[in-house]
Design a protein around this motif. Sequence first.
Motif, PDB file in Angstrom:
ATOM      1  N   ALA A 187       0.832  -1.207   0.000  1.00  0.00           N
ATOM      2  CA  ALA A 187       0.000   0.000   0.000  1.00  0.00           C
ATOM      3  C   ALA A 187       0.867   1.258   0.000  1.00  0.00           C
ATOM      4  O   ALA A 187       1.847   1.344   0.744  1.00  0.00           O
ATOM      5  CB  ALA A 187      -0.920   0.007   1.210  1.00  0.00           C
ATOM      6  N   PRO A 188       0.516   2.248  -0.822  1.00  0.00           N
ATOM      7  CA  PRO A 188       1.280   3.499  -0.828  1.00  0.00           C
ATOM      8  C   PRO A 188       1.067   4.341   0.415  1.00  0.00           C
ATOM      9  O   PRO A 188       1.859   5.215   0.732  1.00  0.00           O
ATOM     10  CB  PRO A 188       0.751   4.223  -2.079  1.00  0.00           C
ATOM     11  N   SER A 189      -0.040   4.088   1.146  1.00  0.00           N
ATOM     12  CA  SER A 189      -0.354   4.854   2.349  1.00  0.00           C
ATOM     13  C   SER A 189      -0.879   3.917   3.425  1.00  0.00           C
ATOM     14  O   SER A 189      -1.436   2.855   3.130  1.00  0.00           O
ATOM     15  CB  SER A 189      -1.412   5.921   2.036  1.00  0.00           C
ATOM     16  N   ALA A 190      -0.700   4.324   4.675  1.00  0.00           N
ATOM     17  CA  ALA A 190      -1.202   3.507   5.787  1.00  0.00           C
ATOM     18  C   ALA A 190      -2.706   3.379   5.762  1.00  0.00           C
ATOM     19  O   ALA A 190      -3.257   2.439   6.347  1.00  0.00           O
ATOM     20  CB  ALA A 190      -0.749   4.106   7.118  1.00  0.00           C
ATOM     21  N   SER A 191      -3.411   4.285   5.091  1.00  0.00           N
ATOM     22  CA  SER A 191      -4.859   4.150   4.983  1.00  0.00           C
ATOM     23  C   SER A 191      -5.232   2.891   4.220  1.00  0.00           C
ATOM     24  O   SER A 191      -6.361   2.402   4.330  1.00  0.00           O
ATOM     25  CB  SER A 191      -5.466   5.374   4.287  1.00  0.00           C
ATOM     26  N   GLY A 192      -4.281   2.344   3.453  1.00  0.00           N
ATOM     27  CA  GLY A 192      -4.534   1.131   2.703  1.00  0.00           C
ATOM     28  C   GLY A 192      -4.384  -0.143   3.506  1.00  0.00           C
ATOM     29  O   GLY A 192      -4.846  -1.201   3.074  1.00  0.00           O
ATOM     30  N   THR A 208     -13.000  -1.136   2.450  1.00  0.00           N
ATOM     31  CA  THR A 208     -12.027  -0.156   2.902  1.00  0.00           C
ATOM     32  C   THR A 208     -12.585   0.637   4.080  1.00  0.00           C
ATOM     33  O   THR A 208     -13.773   0.544   4.405  1.00  0.00           O
ATOM     34  CB  THR A 208     -11.655   0.810   1.761  1.00  0.00           C
ATOM     35  N   ALA A 209     -11.709   1.426   4.696  1.00  0.00           N
ATOM     36  CA  ALA A 209     -12.111   2.225   5.856  1.00  0.00           C
ATOM     37  C   ALA A 209     -11.513   3.612   5.754  1.00  0.00           C
ATOM     38  O   ALA A 209     -10.417   3.797   5.210  1.00  0.00           O
ATOM     39  CB  ALA A 209     -11.657   1.551   7.144  1.00  0.00           C
ATOM     40  N   SER A 210     -12.237   4.589   6.263  1.00  0.00           N
ATOM     41  CA  SER A 210     -11.713   5.953   6.334  1.00  0.00           C
ATOM     42  C   SER A 210     -10.743   6.061   7.508  1.00  0.00           C
ATOM     43  O   SER A 210     -10.699   5.181   8.376  1.00  0.00           O
ATOM     44  CB  SER A 210     -12.870   6.943   6.514  1.00  0.00           C
ATOM     45  N   TRP A 211      -9.994   7.149   7.552  1.00  0.00           N
ATOM     46  CA  TRP A 211      -9.074   7.356   8.673  1.00  0.00           C
ATOM     47  C   TRP A 211      -9.812   7.362  10.018  1.00  0.00           C
ATOM     48  O   TRP A 211      -9.369   6.688  10.967  1.00  0.00           O
ATOM     49  CB  TRP A 211      -8.304   8.655   8.493  1.00  0.00           C
ATOM     50  N   PRO A 212     -10.935   8.102  10.154  1.00  0.00           N
ATOM     51  CA  PRO A 212     -11.640   8.052  11.448  1.00  0.00           C
ATOM     52  C   PRO A 212     -12.075   6.643  11.824  1.00  0.00           C
ATOM     53  O   PRO A 212     -12.007   6.262  12.998  1.00  0.00           O
ATOM     54  CB  PRO A 212     -12.851   8.981  11.226  1.00  0.00           C
ATOM     55  N   GLU A 213     -12.524   5.857  10.838  1.00  0.00           N
ATOM     56  CA  GLU A 213     -12.947   4.490  11.139  1.00  0.00           C
ATOM     57  C   GLU A 213     -11.775   3.621  11.578  1.00  0.00           C
ATOM     58  O   GLU A 213     -11.913   2.782  12.468  1.00  0.00           O
ATOM     59  CB  GLU A 213     -13.629   3.884   9.911  1.00  0.00           C
ATOM     60  N   ARG A 271      -2.206   8.179  13.953  1.00  0.00           N
ATOM     61  CA  ARG A 271      -2.941   9.413  14.219  1.00  0.00           C
ATOM     62  C   ARG A 271      -2.289  10.587  13.497  1.00  0.00           C
ATOM     63  O   ARG A 271      -2.971  11.448  12.923  1.00  0.00           O
ATOM     64  CB  ARG A 271      -2.987   9.687  15.726  1.00  0.00           C
ATOM     65  N   ARG A 272      -0.973  10.624  13.506  1.00  0.00           N
ATOM     66  CA  ARG A 272      -0.273  11.711  12.805  1.00  0.00           C
ATOM     67  C   ARG A 272      -0.524  11.638  11.313  1.00  0.00           C
ATOM     68  O   ARG A 272      -0.755  12.654  10.654  1.00  0.00           O
ATOM     69  CB  ARG A 272       1.234  11.625  13.075  1.00  0.00           C
ATOM     70  N   ALA A 273      -0.486  10.422  10.765  1.00  0.00           N
ATOM     71  CA  ALA A 273      -0.729  10.246   9.338  1.00  0.00           C
ATOM     72  C   ALA A 273      -2.156  10.667   8.978  1.00  0.00           C
ATOM     73  O   ALA A 273      -2.388  11.280   7.947  1.00  0.00           O
ATOM     74  CB  ALA A 273      -0.487   8.794   8.937  1.00  0.00           C
ATOM     75  N   ALA A 297       4.947  -0.865  21.902  1.00  0.00           N
ATOM     76  CA  ALA A 297       4.967  -1.055  20.452  1.00  0.00           C
ATOM     77  C   ALA A 297       3.623  -0.658  19.851  1.00  0.00           C
ATOM     78  O   ALA A 297       3.565  -0.052  18.776  1.00  0.00           O
ATOM     79  CB  ALA A 297       5.301  -2.505  20.119  1.00  0.00           C
ATOM     80  N   ARG A 298       2.544  -1.000  20.544  1.00  0.00           N
ATOM     81  CA  ARG A 298       1.233  -0.608  20.012  1.00  0.00           C
ATOM     82  C   ARG A 298       1.029   0.899  20.116  1.00  0.00           C
ATOM     83  O   ARG A 298       0.467   1.525  19.211  1.00  0.00           O
ATOM     84  CB  ARG A 298       0.105  -1.333  20.749  1.00  0.00           C
ATOM     85  N   SER A 299       1.466   1.487  21.210  1.00  0.00           N
ATOM     86  CA  SER A 299       1.324   2.937  21.372  1.00  0.00           C
ATOM     87  C   SER A 299       2.037   3.683  20.250  1.00  0.00           C
ATOM     88  O   SER A 299       1.524   4.683  19.739  1.00  0.00           O
ATOM     89  CB  SER A 299       1.880   3.375  22.728  1.00  0.00           C
ATOM     90  N   ARG A 300       3.202   3.171  19.844  1.00  0.00           N
ATOM     91  CA  ARG A 300       3.959   3.833  18.772  1.00  0.00           C
ATOM     92  C   ARG A 300       3.199   3.794  17.458  1.00  0.00           C
ATOM     93  O   ARG A 300       3.099   4.807  16.756  1.00  0.00           O
ATOM     94  CB  ARG A 300       5.333   3.182  18.608  1.00  0.00           C
ATOM     95  N   VAL A 301       2.671   2.619  17.106  1.00  0.00           N
ATOM     96  CA  VAL A 301       1.997   2.534  15.806  1.00  0.00           C
ATOM     97  C   VAL A 301       0.707   3.333  15.804  1.00  0.00           C
ATOM     98  O   VAL A 301       0.379   4.002  14.812  1.00  0.00           O
ATOM     99  CB  VAL A 301       1.760   1.058  15.398  1.00  0.00           C
ATOM    100  N   VAL A 302      -0.047   3.338  16.909  1.00  0.00           N
ATOM    101  CA  VAL A 302      -1.288   4.107  16.969  1.00  0.00           C
ATOM    102  C   VAL A 302      -0.995   5.599  16.876  1.00  0.00           C
ATOM    103  O   VAL A 302      -1.682   6.343  16.162  1.00  0.00           O
ATOM    104  CB  VAL A 302      -2.079   3.777  18.251  1.00  0.00           C
ATOM    105  N   GLU A 303       0.019   6.069  17.582  1.00  0.00           N
ATOM    106  CA  GLU A 303       0.372   7.488  17.541  1.00  0.00           C
ATOM    107  C   GLU A 303       0.809   7.912  16.139  1.00  0.00           C
ATOM    108  O   GLU A 303       0.420   8.988  15.656  1.00  0.00           O
ATOM    109  CB  GLU A 303       1.487   7.767  18.546  1.00  0.00           C
ATOM    110  N   ARG A 304       1.565   7.063  15.462  1.00  0.00           N
ATOM    111  CA  ARG A 304       2.012   7.405  14.109  1.00  0.00           C
ATOM    112  C   ARG A 304       0.857   7.350  13.119  1.00  0.00           C
ATOM    113  O   ARG A 304       0.821   8.123  12.151  1.00  0.00           O
ATOM    114  CB  ARG A 304       3.149   6.480  13.695  1.00  0.00           C
TER     115      ARG A 304
END
Length: 245
Positions: free
Chosen positions: A124-129, A198-203, A239-241, A230-237
């Motif tokens: 995926a080109p983006s984490a939304s994918g 697929t899902a939106s960023w808020p979802e 959120r930034r994305a 490790a989970r806190s890091r991925v969730v925070e990143r």
Amino acid sequence: MRIETQAIVLALRPHGEHGAVVRVMTPDHGLQAAYVRGARGRRLRPVLLPGNQVEICLSARTESQLAQATVELVHSRGPLFQEPLPAAALDWASSLTASALPESQPYPRLYQALDGLIGAIEAAPSASGWGAALVRYELLLLAELGFGLDLAKCAVSGANDELVAVSPRSGRAVSAVEAEPYAGKLLKLPRFILEGGTASWPEILEGLQLTGHFLMRDLITDRSASVGEARSRVVERLRRAAGQA
């Protein structure tokens, strides 16, 4: 005992001067741990990165003995570690799987889902994918370990339509009508979890909040702090994305 199989590398713990105990996820034999001689050497260090697909041969004289293993690289996910968000996602998915599963128990659906998740992160080109795939993997892992959520019908009315929330205590779905008096006390249930697609960023972020509640309550409470971090890091990143999208 002798097993020859493809596997996904999950974790590595130094053992001895140059070796390490490596944990891998296999299609038919579940989580396996084995000692790999020279694991921290120049040749094998890039082979044993989390997420890598490998061919592994495990052998032991008895089932209770720590297996010895030889490993050959099939497909490297090393380039993903050059980007903070994919690296954090790989670290989380690998450490969660390695810490939560009992050894030598087959979980073929989890293996396929983990392989699919890592493939989605890679493609995926983006984490939304791949954000939705991460949520689905966490839900499947909870279910496979006996902590699955009951999302088939409303816990109060028994209706199976307009399910919009989940009870943080029981893990059961709640319909829109029944959820209204408890606004702010229930966890949101994103539509993609029930309907797929697929899902939106808020979802995606709502889905991670949902799974995170039950993961931290039921699976990670007594685990090492590094797993939760490790989970806190991925969730925070993520959120930034989402904020930059």
